[in-house]
Design a protein around this motif. Structure first.
Motif, PDB file in Angstrom:
ATOM      1  N   LEU A 135      60.444   4.966  48.376  1.00 34.68           N
ATOM      2  CA  LEU A 135      61.806   5.019  47.844  1.00 34.68           C
ATOM      3  C   LEU A 135      62.641   3.870  48.384  1.00 34.68           C
ATOM      4  O   LEU A 135      63.382   3.230  47.632  1.00 34.68           O
ATOM      5  N   TYR A 168      60.283   6.874  44.020  1.00 38.73           N
ATOM      6  CA  TYR A 168      60.281   8.251  44.499  1.00 38.73           C
ATOM      7  C   TYR A 168      59.083   9.012  43.934  1.00 38.73           C
ATOM      8  O   TYR A 168      58.368   9.698  44.668  1.00 38.73           O
ATOM      9  N   SER A 221      61.192  15.521  50.874  1.00 39.50           N
ATOM     10  CA  SER A 221      62.288  14.821  50.210  1.00 39.50           C
ATOM     11  C   SER A 221      63.606  15.040  50.949  1.00 39.50           C
ATOM     12  O   SER A 221      64.424  14.120  51.052  1.00 39.50           O
TER      13      SER A 221
END
Lengths: 577, 343
Positions: A179, A217, A92
């Motif tokens: 994302l 996400y 991330s």
């Protein structure tokens, strides 16, 4: 009874009508179902059954008790959870800024970031693992330089850190792609209407952008978690054995096929995969906004300030270097003479490639053969399932589809163990065990990749309006002619893309491979790389073989991308309908 | 070669819901017949059953006197033109047209000459080597028609053939379709929800609603003599008034019609807007103008008479003074034009 004599009996509707499909369709679906039951359902049920069977042969939880009472097992479990979770965190850290840069700002390097997103996927993590050790390890290039100039080292590759680092560099694109897709689905009108109603800055982000981007996400993060949790080869190549997948593998290969602990771990891995997928879907229930609004050009892209541009550029370049480091490393390793305790190899040579050319031919031909057949099986099975599901009313068709899709939650290692256990005692006429016959590897690849091929096939068939088939039928073409003259030609692009995806991902699969390959002459390229990489002297040739594998996958990925593009073109030209 | 089509007591349902309920009708050889109804009326389903896409749960379908109920589509020799045209994008125009002939195992030379003739008939011979995606909507429609007609089908089936064309092309194609049908003398079934299309083209129309046939007849016949409330309201505009008949008079709240020949009892009448004349207050039925719309050829009023609100169309002329909203007027109804509805 005089009444019934005067009314002519209505002709009975044909059998095909009552069953909702023709006999050929029913037979085809039955064969697919049989294949899935034999090579997916039975092996997995067997694994679960053995895990829950005590020494007396009855249902028992004793094996699970044993598992959680052993400190190594408990440690392995928590290590697997920790590594998977930390990989999501590290991935991330890489992916979220990149996704933000491309979807929220006008940035010149956007195309570069998109490429960045695909590069890692063409090389399986275990191929890069050894190269990463040489670059980031305790005595790798980076730490040698750090130590020389600043007097300290960073433990990138120590123990579990190594696994996390390698996996994060490999899997961050899943988060990036999901994302940025979610962000570009947010209509700028949504952002503008929020601004119009008085929201701006952080509250705009918190109230509008974040909730709308969250589904993308979470989908990406869950995928990363599951992939890392299931990965066997990366920890093994980094000599990390205190995780679940390596433990299961070691128990089965060293203690034996009958050791219940391997099965207990398999069950735990399936449960974890299902839990993760289930939780992510639960968290997203009713929140998948992506398909509700169309035609938005994504969020309004802002201009970056001078400092912002500088910061973004620096971040992208640094990420690019890290992401490319396994590729660069493997390339250096394949051309290097000796590379040990040095920033770069001592010298350069083509020897490793000649070694490979001499020794590794069978690995390459095996891979082409196995993955080619597996891809072909997938395309055939996926087409049958897609056709029956979308074009008939046959009972049980959805069940077969769900069976095929279930393979997505089954780790390769677990499927390998199940197949081995189920077919170990079944022998071919030659006396060879069916489980160690190379064909079983092909089947394992086919089962594991079927969900991807099925998604492609269904998409291809959905694009094909049912009127196109009915027009052929009303002009005199039977079901078979319609299939060969109309349906198959129009689905070719989508089916080829499915074939290439199956082929490319099977070419670098190593979990089921490690379990099912017993003799090197039968082994595919992924196994070859693993064998070479285990010995220090084999690293050069292993890297050379890795480069070849990466090239094969890269070409295949490029081809499938081109096919998808062509399909889109064709479709857009049909916009007249 | 024109064949008759006979639909006998057809019922059809999807999982419990009855889409067609005991439908029967007979189409003469060479007739231009139309299935007309709102969406969900079952008209397309009925056409698809004739074509062979689906088997009725009850009843039978005869084409040229032969029972085809359980024959698959490819053995029926019918030509169907789909709403989406359904041209195959991977084949050229000529290949599309040749497809049905190839299935019939004709010689190459025969196929080529027939394809050429079929494309010439629809004026597209010069586009034979194009792909469907390179054609306009109207051209695609013609190719679909050529592909269907080239096999010399026993019956031509058209499923909302004009719905994907723009208004101007639609009128053109409507005329062309009618000319083609007349020249070939082919039995044709045309499905549409547009009454104007149906009226302009068809010799006879079957009006469907809720899976049942409401009325079968010529366009003029059904407009003048609707069988029930649905047909009266669906074909054109109608004032439907509930009341009763007593000794040759129709009585409703605030409305009396004289010289209505019908048996006494509760009744519903249908009066077309152009059959009510607006006059000075004091003549005929008293009414109050509530709304006025100038439509060009006519002025449309909504006039309250008793508890009924009537739509009244007055042909426009320069020397007619329009009535103001709120004005008191007198209405007179031409009783010969009134229909008494039973259903």
């Amino acid at each position: 009874m005089a009444d019934t004599a005067t009314v002519p009996a209505a002709p009975r509707a044909p059998l095909a009508f009552r069953l909702g499909a023709s006999p050929a369709q029913i037979a085809a679906l039955a064969l697919v179902a049989l294949f899935l039951i034999a090579f997916l359902v039975v092996p997995i049920v067997r694994v679960i059954q053995i895990a829950f069977t005590g020494v007396d042969g009855r249902f028992s939880l004793v094996n699970f008790g044993d598992f959680f009472q052993t400190s190594l097992s408990r440690e392995s479990f928590w290590n697997s959870v920790y590594v998977s979770a930390m990989t999501v965190v590290v991935a991330s850290i890489i992916a979220v800024p990149l996704a933000t840069i491309i979807s929220r700002f006008r940035f010149r390097g956007a195309a570069l970031i998109h490429t960045l997103g695909v590069i890692p996927l063409v090389m399986p993590p275990f191929v890069g693992a050894v190269a990463m050790q040489l670059i980031y390890g305790r005595n790798g290039s980076i730490n040698l330089l750090l130590h020389e100039f600043f007097g300290f080292r960073i433990p990138f590759m120590e123990g579990l850190n190594g696994v996390i680092f390698v996996e994060a560099v490999h899997y961050f694109p899943f988060i990036l792609l999901n994302l940025s897709a979610a962000l570009s689905n947010i209509d700028s009108a949504m952002e503008e209407s929020a601004q119009n109603l008085g929201a701006s800055g952080f509250s705009l982000f918190r109230k509008i952008v974040f909730p709308l981007a969250l589904p993308g996400y979470v989908a990406g993060a869950a995928l990363v978690f599951v992939k890392v949790f299931d990965d066997l080869a990366t920890p093994l190549l980094l000599s990390v054995t205190n995780m679940l997948a390596p433990q299961a593998y070691l128990r089965i290969t060293s203690v034996g096929v009958s050791d219940p602990q391997g099965y207990v771990i398999s069950v735990i891995m399936i449960v974890c995969a299902l839990t993760t997928i289930g939780l992510s879907q639960l968290a997203l229930r009713g929140r998948d906004f992506s398909t509700q609004q169309r035609g938005g050009g994504g969020l309004a892209r802002r201009k970056l300030g001078k400092g912002g541009t500088w910061l973004a550029t620096a971040f992208v370049i640094l990420t690019l270097l890290i992401v490319l480091s396994p590729h660069i490393g493997i390339l250096l390793l394949s051309f290097g003479t000796v590379w040990s305790f040095a920033v770069l190899p001592d010298g350069y040579t083509l020897d490793h490639y000649t070694t490979i050319a001499r020794e590794a031919g069978p690995y390459i031909t095996n891979t082409l053969l196995y993955c080619g057949i597996a891809g072909f099986i997938d395309v055939v099975l996926a087409s049958i399932i897609a056709y029956v599901v979308l074009r008939t009313r046959l009972k049980g068709r959805h069940l077969v589809e769900q069976m095929a899709m279930a393979a997505i939650a089954i780790p390769g290692l677990v499927l390998g163990i199940g197949l081995l256990r189920t077919y170990y005692d079944v022998h071919l006429p030659t006396g060879e065990s069916l489980a160690t016959f190379w064909g079983m590897l092909v089947i394992a690849y086919a089962v594991r990749r079927l969900p991807y091929a099925l998604v492609s096939a269904k998409a291809a068939l959905r694009q094909l309006h049912v009127h196109l088939e009915e027009a052929a039928e009303s002009l005199g073409a039977g079901k078979f002619t319609t299939l060969t003259k109309i349906v198959v030609p129009l689905m070719t692009g989508g089916l080829l893309a499915g074939f290439v995806t199956s082929f490319a991902t099977a070419a670098v699969e190593l979990s089921a491979t490690l379990i099912l390959v017993t003799r090197p002459p039968d082994a595919p390229i992924s196994y070859g790389i693993y064998i070479y990489m285990q010995a220090a002297a084999g690293r050069g040739p292993g890297a050379a073989l890795g480069v070849i594998a990466v090239l094969v996958v890269a070409v295949a990925t490029f081809l499938s991308y081109r096919l998808a593009e062509r399909e889109r073109d064709l479709k857009s030209r049909e916009g007249v309908f | 070669m024109a064949a008759s089509v006979s639909i006998e007591n057809i019922s059809f349902g999807y999982g419990g819901a009855l889409v067609l309920n005991d439908v029967s009708l007979a189409i003469e050889p060479g007739e231009y017949f139309c299935f007309l109804g709102p969406s969900g009326s079952g008209k397309t389903t009925l056409l698809r059953l004739v074509a062979g896409f689906g088997t009725p749960s009850q009843g039978r379908i005869l084409i040229g006197g032969k029972d085809v109920t359980h024959l698959p589509p490819w053995e029926r020799n019918l030509g169907m033109v789909f709403q989406s045209y359904a041209l195959w994008p991977h084949m050229t125009v000529a290949k599309n047209v040749a497809f049905g002939l190839e299935r019939r195992k004709l010689s190459r030379a025969e196929i080529n000459s027939k394809v050429k003739a079929a494309l010439e008939r629809v004026g597209l011979a010069h586009l034979a080597d194009r792909r469907p995606a390179q054609l306009s909507g109207g051209q695609q429609q013609r190719v679909a028609l050529a592909r269907t007609l080239v096999i010399e089908p026993a019956v031509l089936l058209l499923d909302e053939p004009l719905s994907n064309l723009d208004a101007k092309l639609r009128t053109e194609m409507r005329v062309e379709l009618k000319r083609l049908q007349r020249d070939l003398g082919i039995t044709t079934i045309y499905v549409t929800h547009d009454q104007e299309e149906a009226n302009a083209a068809a010799g006879r129309i079957a009006v469907l609603d809720g899976g049942k046939i409401q009325q079968i007849g010529s366009p003029v016949d059904m407009y003048d003599h609707p069988a029930n409330r649905f047909v009266a309201a669906f074909l054109g505009t109608a004032n439907l008034i509930e009341g009763k008949i007593e000794s040759d008079r129709f009585l409703a709240d605030g409305i009396v019609l004289y010289a209505v020949k019908a048996p006494p009892g509760p009744a519903c009448v249908s009066i077309r807007p152009q059959h009510i004349a607006v006059q000075a207050s004091g003549i005929g039925l008293p009414g109050v103008v509530e709304e006025r719309e100038f439509l060009g050829e006519t002025t449309r009023y909504r006039i309250k008479a008793g508890s009924h609100r009537l739509i009244v169309d007055e042909p426009h002329r320069r020397d007619i003074e329009p009535r103001e909203v709120g004005a008191l007027v007198g209405l007179s109804v031409d009783t010969k034009q009134v229909s008494i509805l039973r259903g």
